[in-house]
Write an enzyme that holds these catalytic residues in place. Structure first.
Site, PDB file in Angstrom:
ATOM      1  N   TYR A 131      80.461 -51.047  54.369  1.00  0.00           N
ATOM      2  CA  TYR A 131      81.117 -49.996  53.604  1.00  0.00           C
ATOM      3  C   TYR A 131      81.195 -50.339  52.121  1.00  0.00           C
ATOM      4  CZ  TYR A 131      84.771 -47.522  51.232  1.00  0.00           C
ATOM      5  OH  TYR A 131      85.455 -46.822  50.283  1.00  0.00           O
ATOM      6  N   GLU A 174      87.477 -51.556  45.643  1.00  0.00           N
ATOM      7  CA  GLU A 174      87.195 -51.362  47.069  1.00  0.00           C
ATOM      8  C   GLU A 174      87.799 -52.488  47.908  1.00  0.00           C
ATOM      9  OE1 GLU A 174      86.129 -48.805  48.464  1.00  0.00           O
ATOM     10  OE2 GLU A 174      85.261 -47.669  46.808  1.00  0.00           O
ATOM     11  N   TYR A 191      96.093 -59.860  54.201  1.00  0.00           N
ATOM     12  CA  TYR A 191      94.665 -60.047  54.448  1.00  0.00           C
ATOM     13  C   TYR A 191      94.070 -61.013  53.417  1.00  0.00           C
ATOM     14  CZ  TYR A 191      95.429 -55.890  57.274  1.00  0.00           C
ATOM     15  OH  TYR A 191      95.912 -55.007  58.192  1.00  0.00           O
ATOM     16  N   ASP A 209      83.962 -45.195  56.072  1.00  0.00           N
ATOM     17  CA  ASP A 209      85.158 -45.921  56.495  1.00  0.00           C
ATOM     18  C   ASP A 209      86.021 -44.982  57.333  1.00  0.00           C
ATOM     19  OD1 ASP A 209      86.291 -44.166  54.698  1.00  0.00           O
ATOM     20  OD2 ASP A 209      87.482 -45.693  53.654  1.00  0.00           O
TER      21      ASP A 209
END
Length: 367
Positions: A124, A41, A86, A142
């Site tokens: 989430y 995830e 990220y 999401d």
């Protein structure tokens, strides 16, 4: 206004039947191990499966358990993450693993609320772990879920606002299958990824074609509603590649930004593109004093981040021993350290830097 005639029971029945025939064969689908579900995830947040799958496999091979991940160094984790972007996700991943080992004896909390207490695990991700690993009746919501529910049921909640997201989450919660929340959660994710896609949904073959409000009103392109648009900030970067013999000088970024913990070259940032010989910088001025030529790579690189657009120029300066002696205090001040080719390969680097090195034919910048 068109109102959907689709009941919650029928929605679940049709969705689960579709999933039985169309589910993707992904490694984290064949496990209830919360570590593997969590890892998948985190990697797949804002990353396509095709891109994220090799990273997942490399992480599992190197760190097969949360204990193994916790034992790694941050630099090792960032290097393995390199290319996904990220990077705060990678740092939070590492920190969270250490917390689970230190505070939970290496075992994941088994409820949504307890998972939410861990740094880096948002609503989430916590819901996905709780539903899939522990079969808790909770909605993992999401972008895929926003899109599917908004289109099929004609929901106009503005998911660009906190209120709109809250309303969408409340609606999604009503739909969760109480007997198999794990399968349901994976089904709606796959449906959004494979059938009800963002740009070109496969409406002609959709199991919900006879119920879908967006299909009947031709609003696939406007649902879900999202009011806030990202305005990208433009930043001008000039990177200076300082080389001496077979080494190159790089620095570790320590400021709290997206590249914290990564390595890049000596950087000058300005509000606009400056002419090189007009730059008022102590290290560059010292290079001019020693009459060191600056080789500028003509192509301006454009690098897009979520909220930023970087316009980047690269320049190469071959330094001399006389320059190094005089610049020693500046190198210390700017945390510039020399690395050879093999050492650079092991450093975690922003993909912008990694791609630049690749374009130079396996670090021919040293030549």
């Amino acid at each position: 206004m068109v109102i959907s005639t689709l009941t919650h029971v029928t929605f679940r029945k049709l969705l689960l039947a579709w999933y039985a025939s169309h589910q993707r064969s992904l490694p984290w689908r064949f496990t209830k191990d919360p570590y593997k579900i969590w890892l998948s995830e985190i990697i797949l947040q804002q990353t396509r499966v095709a891109q994220g799958l090799p990273y997942y496999e490399r992480f599992i091979a190197k760190y097969p358990s949360v204990t193994a991940l916790a034992s790694a160094t941050e630099q090792e984790v960032l290097r393995l993450w390199q290319g996904l972007g990220y990077y705060s996700r990678a740092r939070n991943l590492h920190h969270c693993a250490q917390t689970i080992v230190a505070q939970h004896n290496g075992f994941f909390p088994t409820s949504y609320q307890a998972l939410r207490m861990l740094k880096g695990i948002g609503p989430y991700t916590a819901a996905a772990i709780a539903a899939v690993a522990f079969k808790e009746v909770v909605a993992a919501v999401d972008g895929n879920v926003y899109r599917v529910l908004a289109r099929i049921f004609g929901l106009t909640y503005d998911v660009g606002t906190s209120q709109g997201r809250k309303q969408m989450h409340q609606f999604a919660t009503l739909l969760v299958d109480h007997l198999q929340p794990d399968t349901y959660s994976q089904a709606i994710m796959d449906f959004g990824a494979l059938q009800c896609t963002p740009a070109s949904p496969c409406c002609a073959t959709c199991i919900f074609k006879n119920y879908c409000i967006a299909f009947y009103t031709d609003r696939q392109k406007v649902l879900p509603v999202k009011s806030n648009k990202l305005h990208k900030r433009i930043r001008y970067f000039d990177y200076f590649i300082l080389t001496y013999g077979d080494v190159i000088y790089m620095k570790k970024r320590i400021k709290s930004d997206i590249w914290k913990g990564m390595y890049d070259f000596y950087l000058l940032e300005n509000e606009q593109r400056l002419v090189v010989n007009q730059m008022n910088d102590p290290l560059f001025c010292l290079a001019q004093k020693h009459h060191l030529p600056v080789v500028t790579f003509e192509k301006e690189e454009r690098h897009l981040l979520t909220h930023q657009k970087l316009l980047v120029k690269f320049h190469k300066i071959e330094v001399t021993s006389a320059f190094l002696q005089e610049a020693n205090h500046l190198f210390n001040q700017f945390s510039l350290v020399s690395f050879n080719r093999a050492e650079i390969e092991t450093l975690p680097k922003p993909i912008l830097i990694q791609n630049f090195l690749k374009k130079l034919n396996d670090c021919t910048v040293f030549e």
